[in-house]
Design an enzyme around this catalytic site. Sequence first.
Site, mmCIF file in Angstrom:
data_model
loop_
_atom_site.group_PDB
_atom_site.id
_atom_site.type_symbol
_atom_site.label_atom_id
_atom_site.label_comp_id
_atom_site.label_asym_id
_atom_site.label_seq_id
_atom_site.Cartn_x
_atom_site.Cartn_y
_atom_site.Cartn_z
ATOM 1 N N SER A 35 0.853 -1.184 0.000
ATOM 2 C CA SER A 35 0.000 0.000 0.000
ATOM 3 C C SER A 35 0.894 1.242 0.000
ATOM 4 O O SER A 35 1.832 1.343 0.803
ATOM 5 C CB SER A 35 -0.886 -0.013 1.260
ATOM 6 O OG SER A 35 -1.679 1.145 1.298
ATOM 7 N N LYS A 39 1.095 1.791 -6.992
ATOM 8 C CA LYS A 39 0.310 0.976 -7.947
ATOM 9 C C LYS A 39 -0.801 1.793 -8.618
ATOM 10 O O LYS A 39 -0.897 1.819 -9.847
ATOM 11 C CB LYS A 39 -0.350 -0.230 -7.234
ATOM 12 C CG LYS A 39 0.610 -1.168 -6.553
ATOM 13 C CD LYS A 39 -0.119 -2.338 -5.907
ATOM 14 C CE LYS A 39 -1.143 -1.966 -4.852
ATOM 15 N NZ LYS A 39 -0.586 -1.288 -3.663
ATOM 16 N N SER A 107 -1.705 -8.045 -3.754
ATOM 17 C CA SER A 107 -1.328 -9.428 -4.134
ATOM 18 C C SER A 107 -0.095 -9.877 -3.340
ATOM 19 O O SER A 107 0.973 -10.091 -3.925
ATOM 20 C CB SER A 107 -1.034 -9.525 -5.634
ATOM 21 O OG SER A 107 -1.868 -8.690 -6.390
HETATM 22 N N1 LIG Z 1 -5.142 -4.330 6.469
HETATM 23 C C1 LIG Z 1 -4.909 -3.797 5.267
HETATM 24 N N2 LIG Z 1 -3.808 -4.159 4.560
HETATM 25 C C2 LIG Z 1 -3.601 -3.628 3.350
HETATM 26 N N3 LIG Z 1 -4.413 -2.731 2.730
HETATM 27 C C3 LIG Z 1 -5.527 -2.331 3.399
HETATM 28 C C4 LIG Z 1 -5.812 -2.850 4.670
HETATM 29 N N4 LIG Z 1 -6.976 -2.280 5.112
HETATM 30 C C5 LIG Z 1 -7.396 -1.467 4.137
HETATM 31 N N5 LIG Z 1 -6.536 -1.499 3.090
HETATM 32 C C6 LIG Z 1 -6.819 -0.811 1.831
HETATM 33 O O1 LIG Z 1 -7.079 -1.853 0.903
HETATM 34 C C7 LIG Z 1 -6.304 -1.732 -0.269
HETATM 35 C C8 LIG Z 1 -5.676 -3.072 -0.666
HETATM 36 O O2 LIG Z 1 -6.617 -3.900 -1.225
HETATM 37 P P1 LIG Z 1 -6.169 -5.060 -2.212
HETATM 38 O O3 LIG Z 1 -7.427 -5.668 -2.717
HETATM 39 O O4 LIG Z 1 -5.220 -4.526 -3.210
HETATM 40 O O5 LIG Z 1 -5.397 -6.066 -1.225
HETATM 41 S S1 LIG Z 1 -5.028 -7.607 -1.436
HETATM 42 O O6 LIG Z 1 -4.445 -7.754 -2.791
HETATM 43 O O7 LIG Z 1 -6.242 -8.401 -1.280
HETATM 44 O O8 LIG Z 1 -4.041 -7.918 -0.384
HETATM 45 C C9 LIG Z 1 -5.216 -0.752 0.039
HETATM 46 O O9 LIG Z 1 -5.090 0.017 -1.134
HETATM 47 P P2 LIG Z 1 -3.654 0.439 -1.759
HETATM 48 O O10 LIG Z 1 -3.126 1.455 -0.800
HETATM 49 O O11 LIG Z 1 -4.004 1.022 -3.098
HETATM 50 O O12 LIG Z 1 -2.774 -0.768 -1.862
HETATM 51 C C10 LIG Z 1 -5.728 0.046 1.231
HETATM 52 O O13 LIG Z 1 -6.352 1.237 0.792
HETATM 53 N N1 LIG Z 2 7.712 6.816 -9.103
HETATM 54 C C1 LIG Z 2 6.498 6.916 -8.542
HETATM 55 N N2 LIG Z 2 5.432 6.322 -9.105
HETATM 56 C C2 LIG Z 2 4.210 6.406 -8.537
HETATM 57 N N3 LIG Z 2 3.937 7.072 -7.383
HETATM 58 C C3 LIG Z 2 4.974 7.680 -6.775
HETATM 59 C C4 LIG Z 2 6.291 7.637 -7.310
HETATM 60 N N4 LIG Z 2 7.121 8.310 -6.489
HETATM 61 C C5 LIG Z 2 6.360 8.787 -5.489
HETATM 62 N N5 LIG Z 2 5.064 8.418 -5.652
HETATM 63 C C6 LIG Z 2 3.968 8.773 -4.727
HETATM 64 O O1 LIG Z 2 3.638 7.604 -3.985
HETATM 65 C C7 LIG Z 2 2.256 7.594 -3.689
HETATM 66 C C8 LIG Z 2 1.670 6.281 -4.190
HETATM 67 O O2 LIG Z 2 0.313 6.191 -3.833
HETATM 68 P P1 LIG Z 2 -0.665 5.203 -4.557
HETATM 69 O O3 LIG Z 2 -0.513 5.279 -6.037
HETATM 70 O O4 LIG Z 2 -2.033 5.424 -3.992
HETATM 71 O O5 LIG Z 2 -0.092 3.769 -4.077
HETATM 72 P P2 LIG Z 2 -0.824 2.363 -3.985
HETATM 73 O O6 LIG Z 2 -1.908 2.332 -5.025
HETATM 74 O O7 LIG Z 2 0.257 1.359 -4.249
HETATM 75 O O8 LIG Z 2 -1.379 2.275 -2.605
HETATM 76 C C9 LIG Z 2 1.630 8.809 -4.351
HETATM 77 O O9 LIG Z 2 1.519 9.831 -3.394
HETATM 78 C C10 LIG Z 2 2.676 9.187 -5.410
HETATM 79 O O10 LIG Z 2 2.686 10.561 -5.704
#
Ligand SMILES: Nc1ncnc2c1ncn2[C@@H]1O[C@H](COP(=O)(O)OS(=O)(=O)O)[C@@H](OP(=O)(O)O)[C@H]1O
Ligand SMILES: Nc1ncnc2c1ncn2[C@@H]1O[C@H](COP(=O)(O)OP(=O)(O)O)[C@@H](O)[C@H]1O
Length: 202
Positions: A35, A39, A107
Amino acid sequence: MAENIHPIFDQTLSRTSKEELLRQRALVIWMVGLSGSGKSTLAKGLEFALHQRGHLTQLLDGDNLRSGINNNLGFSETDRMENIRRSAEAAKLFLSAGVVTICSLISPTSEIRNLAKSIIGESNYYEVYINAPFEVCAQRDVKGLYKKALNGEIKNFTGLDAPFEEPQNPHLEIRTYQDNYEVSLQKLLDAILPRITFAALG
Ligand SMILES: Nc1ncnc2c1ncn2[C@@H]1O[C@H](COP(=O)(O)OS(=O)(=O)O)[C@@H](OP(=O)(O)O)[C@H]1O
Ligand SMILES: Nc1ncnc2c1ncn2[C@@H]1O[C@H](COP(=O)(O)OP(=O)(O)O)[C@@H](O)[C@H]1O
């Protein structure tokens, strides 16, 4: 296969005929990472850039899927597995329609990624590891989740009290802790564009 179910494999239009219509090769781009690793940001940027170049795309993002078809799932190992299974099945449907499908889901384990790969099919599955270490993601803390997790307000948080196994053999690794957004996106485009470019037969 479930009993008394009879899919109509032979009556459907082929994927190739749809790819010819769209003049592109379909592919599932599966973005893996912690997270806050980048992505969603890169998935959105990639989708926009491909659209501008004339490709039909679909973005399947974990948070969005969890607001809809996966809205009854949490973050236990079993629920994450089911989350990925459904997401991969959805991606497979877009693939069969000839669409370039970008999936951004944490994942977190090799077992989960193998499940996605087996549903989508190895030749259609392009894994991208969006790499940023836990400390960098915690520093970014885009959604404030790291603060909550480190305070014990969120359980089963990936990289803290739930596992994250780094992909060992991704097709591509993007180090967002080294490369800025523009460089990262260019690396993605350089790798993906040749794989979705339509080459007419004969
Ligand atoms: N416990 C916990 N661990 C990780 N992430 C959490 C959790 N609780 C809520 N979130 C939010 O859920 C998003 C991840 O969901 P995913 O479907 O990508 O997760 S997974 O692939 O099933 O592990 C993740 O989004 P990303 O930040 O875009 O990765 C978070 O916003
Ligand atoms: N090279 C990069 N590519 C993508 N995001 C980046 C990069 N460097 C810094 N960041 C920052 O990292 C953060 C990534 O957040 P986000 O895209 O929501 O991540 P995820 O979906 O994996 O949770 C954003 O604030 C973005 O501006």
